[in-house]
Design a protein around this motif. Structure first.
Motif, PDB file in Angstrom:
ATOM      1  N   ASN A   5       0.983  -1.301  -0.078  1.00  0.00           N
ATOM      2  CA  ASN A   5       0.014  -0.020   0.083  1.00  0.00           C
ATOM      3  C   ASN A   5       0.899   1.353  -0.204  1.00  0.00           C
ATOM      4  N   SER A   6       0.560   2.116  -0.711  1.00  0.00           N
ATOM      5  CA  SER A   6       1.061   3.410  -0.947  1.00  0.00           C
ATOM      6  C   SER A   6       0.247   4.348  -0.011  1.00  0.00           C
ATOM      7  N   LYS A   7       0.983   5.363   0.525  1.00  0.00           N
ATOM      8  CA  LYS A   7       0.168   6.706   0.992  1.00  0.00           C
ATOM      9  C   LYS A   7       0.263   7.773  -0.097  1.00  0.00           C
ATOM     10  N   LEU A   9      -0.078  11.808  -0.102  1.00  0.00           N
ATOM     11  CA  LEU A   9      -0.182  12.816   0.782  1.00  0.00           C
ATOM     12  C   LEU A   9      -0.781  14.150   0.176  1.00  0.00           C
TER      13      LEU A   9
END
Length: 61
Positions: A5-7, A9
């Motif tokens: 999973n990537s964040k 922002l």
């Protein structure tokens, strides 16, 4: 290969320099102490902003 999973922002700020500083607070920069780090902006086009990263964002990085 495992899925990771990537964040993503997003900082809303008309002044890009403080926005870059604010978003970097989300990373544990202590882990990089004494190391060389490269930050890559999403500038994949010769087209002007908004088709590519704003020049002020690049300067701030």
């Amino acid at each position: 290969m495992k899925n990771k999973n990537s964040k993503v922002l997003i900082i809303k700020n008309n002044d890009r320099t403080p926005a870059v500083e604010e978003i970097l607070k989300f990373f544990d920069l202590e882990n990089f102490s004494g190391q060389k780090v490269a930050l890559k902006a999403n500038y994949n086009s010769a087209d002007q902003f908004p088709a590519s990263t704003h020049p002020e964002t690049l300067r701030s990085l």
